[in-house]
Design a protein around this motif. Structure first.
Motif, PDB file in Angstrom:
ATOM      1  N   ASP A  13       0.759  -1.494  -0.211  1.00 26.64           N
ATOM      2  CA  ASP A  13       0.545  -0.069   0.034  1.00 26.64           C
ATOM      3  C   ASP A  13       0.625   1.337  -0.129  1.00 26.64           C
ATOM      4  O   ASP A  13       0.478   2.651  -0.523  1.00 26.64           O
ATOM      5  CB  ASP A  13      -0.969  -0.094   1.137  1.00 26.64           C
ATOM      6  CG  ASP A  13      -0.610   0.331   2.183  1.00 26.64           C
ATOM      7  OD1 ASP A  13       0.209   1.002   2.472  1.00 26.64           O
ATOM      8  OD2 ASP A  13      -1.618   0.329   3.193  1.00 26.64           O
ATOM      9  N   GLU A  16       0.919   3.227  -3.683  1.00 29.59           N
ATOM     10  CA  GLU A  16      -0.034   2.984  -4.016  1.00 29.59           C
ATOM     11  C   GLU A  16      -0.659   4.467  -3.581  1.00 29.59           C
ATOM     12  O   GLU A  16      -0.768   5.713  -3.699  1.00 29.59           O
ATOM     13  CB  GLU A  16      -1.117   2.114  -4.064  1.00 29.59           C
ATOM     14  CG  GLU A  16      -1.478   1.016  -4.675  1.00 29.59           C
ATOM     15  CD  GLU A  16      -0.590  -0.420  -4.100  1.00 29.59           C
ATOM     16  OE1 GLU A  16       0.971   0.358  -2.826  1.00 29.59           O
ATOM     17  OE2 GLU A  16      -0.949  -0.933  -4.459  1.00 29.59           O
ATOM     18  N   GLU A  54      -4.047  -9.082  -1.212  1.00 28.43           N
ATOM     19  CA  GLU A  54      -4.723  -7.330  -1.910  1.00 28.43           C
ATOM     20  C   GLU A  54      -3.767  -6.366  -2.735  1.00 28.43           C
ATOM     21  O   GLU A  54      -3.629  -5.946  -3.696  1.00 28.43           O
ATOM     22  CB  GLU A  54      -4.188  -6.791  -0.147  1.00 28.43           C
ATOM     23  CG  GLU A  54      -5.657  -7.143   0.265  1.00 28.43           C
ATOM     24  CD  GLU A  54      -5.603  -6.392   1.803  1.00 28.43           C
ATOM     25  OE1 GLU A  54      -6.556  -6.261   2.414  1.00 28.43           O
ATOM     26  OE2 GLU A  54      -4.500  -5.626   2.067  1.00 28.43           O
ATOM     27  N   THR A  57      -3.895  -7.750  -6.117  1.00 29.51           N
ATOM     28  CA  THR A  57      -5.020  -6.996  -6.847  1.00 29.51           C
ATOM     29  C   THR A  57      -4.590  -5.919  -7.073  1.00 29.51           C
ATOM     30  O   THR A  57      -5.323  -5.135  -8.280  1.00 29.51           O
ATOM     31  CB  THR A  57      -6.211  -7.144  -5.938  1.00 29.51           C
ATOM     32  OG1 THR A  57      -6.200  -8.587  -5.371  1.00 29.51           O
ATOM     33  CG2 THR A  57      -7.842  -7.223  -6.749  1.00 29.51           C
ATOM     34  N   ALA A  58      -4.295  -4.769  -6.661  1.00 30.21           N
ATOM     35  CA  ALA A  58      -4.116  -3.444  -6.757  1.00 30.21           C
ATOM     36  C   ALA A  58      -2.913  -3.396  -7.276  1.00 30.21           C
ATOM     37  O   ALA A  58      -2.926  -2.255  -8.280  1.00 30.21           O
ATOM     38  CB  ALA A  58      -3.237  -3.175  -5.074  1.00 30.21           C
ATOM     39  N   SER A  61      -4.732  -4.211 -10.309  1.00 31.08           N
ATOM     40  CA  SER A  61      -5.651  -3.184 -11.632  1.00 31.08           C
ATOM     41  C   SER A  61      -5.160  -1.633 -11.264  1.00 31.08           C
ATOM     42  O   SER A  61      -5.629  -0.839 -12.562  1.00 31.08           O
ATOM     43  CB  SER A  61      -6.304  -2.130 -10.236  1.00 31.08           C
ATOM     44  OG  SER A  61      -5.639  -1.402  -8.884  1.00 31.08           O
ATOM     45  N   ALA A 156      -7.417   1.498  -6.569  1.00 30.36           N
ATOM     46  CA  ALA A 156      -5.827   0.687  -6.104  1.00 30.36           C
ATOM     47  C   ALA A 156      -6.043   0.463  -4.927  1.00 30.36           C
ATOM     48  O   ALA A 156      -5.259  -0.480  -4.394  1.00 30.36           O
ATOM     49  CB  ALA A 156      -5.167   1.199  -7.021  1.00 30.36           C
ATOM     50  N   CYS A 159      -8.193  -2.004  -2.861  1.00 23.18           N
ATOM     51  CA  CYS A 159      -8.286  -3.492  -2.978  1.00 23.18           C
ATOM     52  C   CYS A 159      -6.994  -3.414  -1.641  1.00 23.18           C
ATOM     53  O   CYS A 159      -7.503  -4.628  -1.512  1.00 23.18           O
ATOM     54  CB  CYS A 159      -6.721  -3.202  -3.924  1.00 23.18           C
ATOM     55  SG  CYS A 159      -7.084  -2.965  -5.839  1.00 23.18           S
ATOM     56  N   HIS A 160      -6.874  -2.537  -0.912  1.00 22.91           N
ATOM     57  CA  HIS A 160      -5.576  -2.988  -0.160  1.00 22.91           C
ATOM     58  C   HIS A 160      -7.225  -2.780   1.451  1.00 22.91           C
ATOM     59  O   HIS A 160      -7.070  -1.224   2.589  1.00 22.91           O
ATOM     60  CB  HIS A 160      -4.711  -1.691   0.261  1.00 22.91           C
ATOM     61  CG  HIS A 160      -3.832  -1.732  -0.322  1.00 22.91           C
ATOM     62  ND1 HIS A 160      -3.039  -3.506  -0.195  1.00 22.91           N
ATOM     63  CD2 HIS A 160      -3.501  -1.838  -1.295  1.00 22.91           C
ATOM     64  CE1 HIS A 160      -1.750  -3.500  -1.163  1.00 22.91           C
ATOM     65  NE2 HIS A 160      -2.165  -1.551  -1.931  1.00 22.91           N
ATOM     66  N   ARG A 161      -8.218  -3.668   1.923  1.00 22.76           N
ATOM     67  CA  ARG A 161      -9.160  -3.536   2.476  1.00 22.76           C
ATOM     68  C   ARG A 161      -8.465  -3.602   3.793  1.00 22.76           C
ATOM     69  O   ARG A 161      -9.135  -2.644   5.049  1.00 22.76           O
ATOM     70  CB  ARG A 161      -9.740  -4.908   1.926  1.00 22.76           C
ATOM     71  CG  ARG A 161     -11.202  -4.602   0.829  1.00 22.76           C
ATOM     72  CD  ARG A 161     -12.142  -5.687   0.911  1.00 22.76           C
ATOM     73  NE  ARG A 161     -12.297  -5.216  -0.535  1.00 22.76           N
ATOM     74  CZ  ARG A 161     -13.110  -6.397  -1.104  1.00 22.76           C
ATOM     75  NH1 ARG A 161     -13.540  -7.786  -0.386  1.00 22.76           N
ATOM     76  NH2 ARG A 161     -13.200  -6.709  -2.768  1.00 22.76           N
TER      77      ARG A 161
END
Lengths: 229, 229, 229, 229, 229, 229
Positions: A13, A16, A54, A57-58, A61, A156, A159-161
């Protein structure tokens, strides 16, 4: 015609948050972009496996390649081992531009990754420091207009939920506000801001990457299959 | 596809000393370049008429347009009048990039022109400060590779014969040495160095100047006749 | 009448690059000069034995004493052990002046040696930081005129054949250019530049070293046999 | 063997406050010292005539030559006229060292005199900024040991009776405390502190002033009659 | 128990942009607040009479006293006349805290008012610099939490209709974004940020203003009639 | 109504030297104050047991609570272990204000404790850096008036007999001189000076500590028995 871009962060993260919009802008301009996450984020909220998923996925994306540095969260040193991990990524990607944390930061890993990158990228012509929510001193002078890419940055980040849910430092409202704040400084709508360690402005259009690049391990399995090059 | 570049200096020869190689690089990349000399250099060694002719020869050797600010040497203030002269040049050239003196300098005119330009260019996205021999504090982070253009810089400087002959501050040996010194910092052979006030990095190729440009007074008599656009 | 000078560098060739001309000027003024090389340069190009011999030749060419710190290349920490090595050299030489790397540098050993020296030299009145090719931020305000000593600096540097041949950071052309660049800043021909941590300017002529000095281990085997004192 | 020292202040008492101890140290080392007071201090407490007499007594107590700049208190500009006054003093004294206010100060005259001196002394190799009670930002790195001269500094300051009596900024208790504070930083007992604009450290003993000096107007009536040269 | 607060700006709307939320917080804490607008804003968009009325409406909406400096827009100098205007306001209000522009700004009037205030407030214990949209360098370290007051800031700003409508620098969206950006830095929701020139933190509760205050001209016609004291 | 204050130092006597007067002022204002000494001072002059007793006497003389960090003198790292020690103290004291060493210091432990505190206090709204005798770069902008508390500071310092007797860095004469020096800067008589990392100025009176505080382990055995809360 494309550049090879390498963005480096200590934890999932970080990249991003710091330069996600700029990476989207690079992809839109046809540049190859690789993200190097130095640790697995073992100490943050959320289990390591989840954070790993995560981050993947980011990266997907943002349509960027993702590399892992396999160092330990909260124990990164600016030593020869960390420098070697980053040198390796610079070599593999033949990076034209390197993005990394700003040196003054309240997180010890961010400080260490910034210092190690300054060492590893000592022969690079473009090293730009981005801002993290934990950055302390930061006087930017270089900006990238992300007005057309803020949505992708926020997507993006979303995505880091595990982080958005639990970390006081990861707040989309602040991310958007800072982009507007720096945008006003840059005389655009939304911007990401950077402190350059060294920035050679290339007045000619971005260089054509050498054909050999498509054959390098880091890009073979990735961009080729996605039809990027 | 071209940018519009505006370089501002207090006296004849200041621009060539500070960013002559970069201007040559801009011309080589197809950009339009205008030089604004704010005073006539009335107090330096050499008569005004001679200095005027030298500046015109130098501008021609760099294939750049030359504008005169008509202010008085050694009496420039960072006031509304000086700001208006510079605003006018920015408006006429629709400048994408502005080059000007660094703010910390032992010459009072250099300080005044730097401050006035920061005011006049408040809406511009790219304002870069170059170094003069009289600059005091200077911590550059942005560079332009002038390895292919150092000769043209030195040739343009040589046009200012009255200064090369009589001013301790204008020494081609030092100019070349500093270019090599900053080149090493930039990881190229020869470079000019800049401190950015604000630099929005445009990741896409330089913009196509609007067709209307060729019709603007500042370019009509000049570039068109030289077949630039 | 002489001063005792101590110059500290992380690797063989660092001291010559940073302040070789100044050391020659100190010797010409009759000062005693000791060089402390903290590591053996195990990781650079060239075998350790060869680098050791090169450093000894270079020190001899500058007529300076050479001490080895015996720490490990690329693994220097600014910790108690490193500080002790430097404190020991300061004590042995009763140093009046200490020269060392600048604190902001892309090489981690340079950063560590600079920080450790600031600790070790906490009671010293003159601590000056020199610039390395890998130094990043550097705003000098103190200079030494080396116009009469540049040749000796380049000759000492040439003794480090393995580095001149293979390291992009060791380039005599750049060394000479930087000396001219800083010379112009200092209003002399060639200069080395320094950032002072603390510099007490002694208005009286340099002090007579106490007679006891000639009996201290560090000088006994060295200067006496060369007839320096 | 002596240096020629020029100390510049905006008002009577500024020089004594900023570097009175250092001037005493220069005199003790056999250097020639000239004080240039740029204005008559027309706006401070005390009538102009009295302040003039106080300054003359103070200069005599420090055994320094005194020059007056004849500009107007509270109306000094860093313009060509002020620069000319200072250039003239530099030329007359053939100054080796120039002392002047620090650039960041809450008094507008102090800021103007500092900026004008940086311009006027552009060819000088040693320009050191001293601290005033009204100085704001000040990060000194150069010091002079005034342990043997603090008494003379305080005595010279006491000559400015009108100021000691009425100005909150002139307080001998603070002057002594600051000297001890900076002394601790310099690792001596009492010190004055300086920010160097440019300081070329002369490793050889101070130069013999040329014989012609004793014939220059500025020294003829003064030092000669006091038997200095 | 109350403080006396003085906020100074070059033009109508500068104070509201820079520290409007903080002034609302001071009023909420029971402090007396005076705004000094140094010029009439003659050069901005909108006629002077209209701007005057807008400023009065805005001051009333913040429940603050409004003083006018009567200097000329775009022609402010940091000279004795400007300093006198500000000294007068400090004296009249017996200010405990002074807010003013940051010194590095692209508007020449902002620079001049900041410098003149540093001079005029030389005896004050609390001088804090706020940020304007045109501020260039700004590294804040002091913050005021305006989470409960952002609405009042935006409402006060909205009173300046001529500016909100026509000036690129006055954009409520950016004002709110910057407040969130600085809020995150301060670890609150919305904040205004300040660079302190000098800030003496008073650990005891704010002082009781002397009874005499209510009799001073500046407050008599104003606060008394509103029942503040 | 009280604040919870936490002062952090690497060794016994560091806190008293840096902010002892400010802690006395906090106690006088009714605030709870805790001192965290990170190491036992094993390497300084004097046996550990004696230094421990001296620190306890000093804390008692200031009427502050004393916590020990149990790390090793001269071997402190800014790593996860040190950060955890400080985070623990912040949590236990629910600190409103944190005082710690300045980041630029010639003692490696001071640097490490400063950096670790910036990490540990990343969610705190008030982090102020104090000056040590070994601090190098220090540009304070926040001050606390200790005119009424200098005696208590010196008395607390005198409790550290082993240091006053043997360490060149612990000199009451210098402590008093620096307090006067910074007092003049702050426009009071005696002051301690601080560089803020982040200082949210609370315009309302200090908050009432929650009743639960008196039940927290860190305060139970201490303040309660002394009748503070």
């Amino acid at each position: 015609m494309m550049r090879s871009v390498l963005a480096i962060g200590a934890h999932p993260d970080d990249i991003e948050l710091g330069c996600g919009g700029t990476l989207a802008a690079h992809r839109a301009a046809g540049d190859a972009v690789t993200m190097l996450v130095v640790t697995g984020g073992q100490n943050g909220p959320g289990p390591v496996g989840e954070r790993r998923a995560e981050a993947e996925t980011a990266a997907r994306s943002l349509d960027c390649l993702l590399l892992w540095g396999r160092l330990q969260d909260c124990a990164v040193q600016a030593d020869a081992a960390t420098i070697a991990v980053i040198e390796d990524a610079i070599r593999q990607t033949e990076a034209d531009v390197v993005y990394v944390h700003a040196p003054d930061d309240s997180h010890q890993d961010h400080r260490a990754v910034a210092a190690a990158t300054v060492s590893a990228a000592r022969h690079n012509r473009r090293v730009l420091h981005y801002r993290s929510p934990s950055t302390t001193r930061f006087e930017p002078s270089v900006y990238v207009d992300i007005s057309a890419h803020l949505d992708r940055k926020l997507a993006a980040l979303a995505c880091h939920r595990s982080q958005v849910a639990s970390s006081a430092m990861v707040d989309p409202e602040v991310v958007a506000a800072s982009a507007r704040h720096f945008g006003a400084q840059a005389r655009v709508r939304f911007a990401e801001a950077f402190v350059p360690s060294r920035f050679v402005w290339d007045l000619s259009p971005p260089p054509q990457l050498p054909p050999a690049l498509a054959d390098m391990p880091v890009y073979q399995a990735a961009y080729r299959s996605r039809g990027v090059t």
